[in-house]
Design a protein around this motif. Structure first.
Motif, PDB file in Angstrom:
ATOM      1  N   UNK A  69     -36.462 -54.263 -40.978  1.00 16.60           N
ATOM      2  CA  UNK A  69     -37.907 -54.100 -41.117  1.00 16.60           C
ATOM      3  C   UNK A  69     -38.360 -54.723 -42.427  1.00 16.60           C
ATOM      4  N   UNK A  70     -39.602 -55.192 -42.439  1.00 18.73           N
ATOM      5  CA  UNK A  70     -40.234 -55.660 -43.663  1.00 18.73           C
ATOM      6  C   UNK A  70     -41.367 -54.689 -43.947  1.00 18.73           C
ATOM      7  N   UNK A  71     -41.363 -54.091 -45.137  1.00 16.61           N
ATOM      8  CA  UNK A  71     -42.444 -53.162 -45.422  1.00 16.61           C
ATOM      9  C   UNK A  71     -42.163 -52.347 -46.662  1.00 16.61           C
ATOM     10  N   UNK A  72     -43.107 -51.459 -46.991  1.00  9.82           N
ATOM     11  CA  UNK A  72     -42.944 -50.631 -48.182  1.00  9.82           C
ATOM     12  C   UNK A  72     -41.883 -49.542 -47.972  1.00  9.82           C
ATOM     13  N   UNK A  73     -41.651 -48.749 -49.019  1.00  8.12           N
ATOM     14  CA  UNK A  73     -40.626 -47.713 -48.974  1.00  8.12           C
ATOM     15  C   UNK A  73     -40.724 -46.805 -47.759  1.00  8.12           C
ATOM     16  N   UNK A  74     -41.972 -46.429 -47.389  1.00 15.68           N
ATOM     17  CA  UNK A  74     -42.134 -45.492 -46.269  1.00 15.68           C
ATOM     18  C   UNK A  74     -41.619 -46.064 -44.953  1.00 15.68           C
ATOM     19  N   UNK A  75     -41.488 -47.392 -44.860  1.00 16.83           N
ATOM     20  CA  UNK A  75     -41.032 -48.009 -43.612  1.00 16.83           C
ATOM     21  C   UNK A  75     -39.564 -47.700 -43.319  1.00 16.83           C
ATOM     22  N   UNK A  76     -38.849 -47.171 -44.341  1.00 15.09           N
ATOM     23  CA  UNK A  76     -37.457 -46.765 -44.114  1.00 15.09           C
ATOM     24  C   UNK A  76     -37.329 -45.776 -42.967  1.00 15.09           C
ATOM     25  N   UNK A  77     -38.420 -45.053 -42.712  1.00 17.71           N
ATOM     26  CA  UNK A  77     -38.441 -44.062 -41.628  1.00 17.71           C
ATOM     27  C   UNK A  77     -38.124 -44.689 -40.265  1.00 17.71           C
ATOM     28  N   UNK A  78     -38.625 -45.889 -40.000  1.00 17.17           N
ATOM     29  CA  UNK A  78     -38.361 -46.487 -38.676  1.00 17.17           C
ATOM     30  C   UNK A  78     -36.915 -46.978 -38.575  1.00 17.17           C
ATOM     31  N   UNK A  79     -36.332 -47.339 -39.731  1.00 16.68           N
ATOM     32  CA  UNK A  79     -34.923 -47.737 -39.705  1.00 16.68           C
ATOM     33  C   UNK A  79     -34.056 -46.529 -39.354  1.00 16.68           C
ATOM     34  N   UNK A  80     -34.418 -45.377 -39.931  1.00 21.09           N
ATOM     35  CA  UNK A  80     -33.677 -44.157 -39.650  1.00 21.09           C
ATOM     36  C   UNK A  80     -33.766 -43.821 -38.164  1.00 21.09           C
ATOM     37  N   UNK A  81     -34.966 -43.977 -37.618  1.00 20.27           N
ATOM     38  CA  UNK A  81     -35.141 -43.692 -36.196  1.00 20.27           C
ATOM     39  C   UNK A  81     -34.306 -44.670 -35.351  1.00 20.27           C
ATOM     40  N   UNK A  82     -34.283 -45.927 -35.782  1.00 18.28           N
ATOM     41  CA  UNK A  82     -33.528 -46.937 -35.027  1.00 18.28           C
ATOM     42  C   UNK A  82     -32.031 -46.624 -35.059  1.00 18.28           C
ATOM     43  N   UNK A  83     -31.537 -46.205 -36.215  1.00 17.01           N
ATOM     44  CA  UNK A  83     -30.130 -45.807 -36.293  1.00 17.01           C
ATOM     45  C   UNK A  83     -29.909 -44.586 -35.397  1.00 17.01           C
TER      46      UNK A  83
END
Lengths: 258, 330
Positions: free
Chosen positions: A63-77
């Motif tokens: 993902x490309x985005x600010x710190x809060x975008x880490x949430x979608x990476x967690x969901x993807x994992x």
């Protein structure tokens, strides 16, 4: 084969959006909720299905985005992706698709991905540009609006059907590596599993600070935003629901619809 | 400003896509701000007839590109050929339709041409003396004004946004045929297939009652069906997310990749009004929109706007109507 799925964190689709003071970008309420872009969920599910159908296949998400975008990476994992990459770009506001695509292409060039997937369009800025731009920057073939795909590992190709207008599909075979942007409805995205979510909590994303990447200039600027001018001269009904219902029935009778 | 506006007309199987004519409408609006010549490029396998017809009706400067592999669309070959011939035409603006083909082609082509790429453009205006283009974001709730910052800009045009003035007689235009070689290496086109027949009931309906995300849960579809049942010759339709959830069949989808309908009455229930949907219903005669969100874009198209929750309002409407008809019958 290694697959890369590019996902974006977006405001949930029913969230209220407002203009900032200077009318340069949107504002939201502090408690606004974010989630993974709809079409990207279908892209990730498709990648996970490819992985499950063949041995030695791994799925990375980026993902490309600010710190809060880490949430979608967690969901993807949590859904079953193997590794997560976060291109950290803190600036809020308009980020040109070409800049995002250039960062993603830069990341991919140094690695070996057989297939790159993303959603057909982000539901916030509705551009649908990053996928085909990444393909062009990498010099690989691309199909957008993919509603069916079948990878042929032996021939190193993928058969795709693009959904187009009028109930039609366009069929192509693309040599791998290739980029596909996935149309919604191609599958039913799974929910994250508890065991994967627990693993996701422990697993750190590879974080790449966008500022360390080669600089790219956008080729357009958003000079302002606004609410669209009312194009119609629609009659807004007022009163209690009963009064509105009565008025609507009156209008529909006047027009001879009822 | 020198240079030109180049229209990339879209055709399928020797038939000009009607949306191609709308591109001339945008070109005319740009010309009104910056006089520039308009050229048109038509790609195909033997596109001479199309080129002649276009030149006769829309004016000259047509380049008909002939290549044996252009029987159907192929992104790789389109980018290759357009990447070679467009620089000769010195375009300041390149316009193509924002169809599924335009969406496939525009971003990659812009990268190749080092051009800016603005998709789903629906307006042109000057802002502080600079030409800018408008496009919608956030399901149509927000309009962005975008200014290109490089000398070539590729615009994909939102269908239904522009109309050509098309004078009764233009100077019958010149066109030229160019045979350009090349074949795709990594993208093999296998043709098209019909996957879904149109829903005859939907196409013929006088009244379409359509549901969007705002219905919340599948069970609420019964409200939509009951509302539709008030009207003779009515049909139930929906936006794409409802079909993706399996609540409606894809043949009931109205929008870009679904059906295009033009009923006498369209009742939009819980539909935000994103372009992908409205492009399929903007020909409706009379539109009633029902949404909880006063900023929903669908209200811009509606003749009657009702800001209510459909799950509570439709039952009130049905009940009120039943009482009304009971009274007039008695």
């Amino acid at each position: 084969m290694r697959l890369l799925v590019c996902i974006k964190q977006v405001l949930e689709s029913e969230t209220a959006v407002f203009l900032d003071q200077a009318k340069t970008w949107i504002e939201t309420e502090a408690q606004a909720r974010y989630g993974m872009n709809d079409a990207d969920q279908f892209a990730l599910e498709e990648a996970l299905m490819i992985k499950e159908a063949r041995a030695d296949t791994k799925v990375d998400v980026l993902t490309v985005g600010p710190g809060r975008a880490g949430q979608v990476l967690e969901r993807a994992l949590g859904m079953g992706a193997d590794r997560a990459v976060h291109v950290l770009a803190e600036a809020e506001g308009y980020l040109a698709p070409l800049i995002i695509a250039s960062w993603i292409a830069h990341y991919i060039r140094e690695r070996d991905y057989g297939l790159i997937l993303t959603g057909i369009m982000a539901q916030d800025d509705m551009q649908g540009q990053v996928g085909p731009m990444v393909a062009e920057l990498l010099g690989v073939p691309c199909a957008t609006s993919v509603i069916f795909e079948e990878v042929d590992s032996e021939k190193k190709s993928v058969y795709v059907e693009r959904e187009i207008e009028g109930g039609l599909r366009e069929m192509f075979v693309l040599d791998l590596p290739a980029v596909m942007t996935i149309q919604t409805g191609i599958n039913r995205p799974r929910y994250p599993s508890l065991s994967n979510l627990l693993r996701a909590k422990r697993q750190k994303a590879l974080v790449i600070d966008a500022e360390t990447l080669p600089p790219v200039e956008g080729r357009e600027k958003v000079v302002g935003i606004d609410y669209p001018r009312k194009s119609g001269t629609g009659d807004v009904l007022h009163g209690t629901p009963q009064e509105k219902a009565l008025r609507l029935i009156e209008i529909l009778k006047d027009k001879a619809f009822l | 400003m020198g240079g030109s506006i180049v229209i990339i007309a879209e055709q399928h199987g020797g038939q000009m896509a009607p949306v191609s004519y709308e591109l001339m409408g945008l070109a005319e609006e740009i010309q009104a701000l910056y006089p520039m010549e308009v050229r048109t490029v038509i790609l195909g396998q033997g596109p001479e007839t199309l080129a002649r017809e276009w030149a006769d009706s829309m004016g000259g400067g047509v380049v008909a590109v002939d290549n044996p592999h252009l029987k159907t669309y192929n992104s790789e070959l389109y980018k290759d050929i357009l990447g070679r011939i467009l620089p000769e035409l010195k375009p300041v603006f390149i316009v193509m339709p924002c169809t599924t083909q335009g969406m496939d082609l525009a971003p990659g082509l812009s990268v190749r041409l080092r051009a800016a790429c603005l998709t789903a453009v629906d307006g042109v205006r000057l802002e502080q003396g600079e030409i800018c283009f408008t496009r919608k974001m956030y399901n149509g709730k927000i309009e962005a004004v975008v200014r290109p910052t490089v000398k070539t800009t590729l615009l994909s045009v939102q269908p239904g946004s522009f109309k050509t003035q098309k004078p009764a007689r233009r100077d019958s235009g010149l066109w030229e045929r160019r045979s350009i070689g090349g074949q795709p290496e990594k993208t093999r086109a296998l043709g098209r297939k019909q996957i879904r027949e149109e829903d005859a009931g939907l196409a013929r309906a006088d009244v379409v009652v359509a549901a969007g995300r705002g219905i919340g849960k599948e069970g609420n579809l019964s409200l939509i069906r009951r509302l539709a049942a008030l009207f003779p010759k009515s049909a139930v339709a929906g936006s794409r997310p409802l079909c993706d959830s399996g609540w409606l069949e894809y043949k009931q989808q109205v929008g870009l990749t679904g059906a295009t309908v033009s009923p006498k009455l369209y009742i939009a229930c819980g539909i935000s009004g994103a372009i992908q949907h409205t492009v399929g219903m903007q020909g409706a005669g009379f539109v009633v929109a029902l949404s909880t969100d006063p900023n929903a874009a669908i209200f811009n198209l509606a003749d009657v706007c009702i800001i209510e929750d459909l799950t509570t309002f439709i039952p009130v409407l049905l009940e009120t109507y039943a009482k009304e008809t009971g009274r007039s019958a008695g």
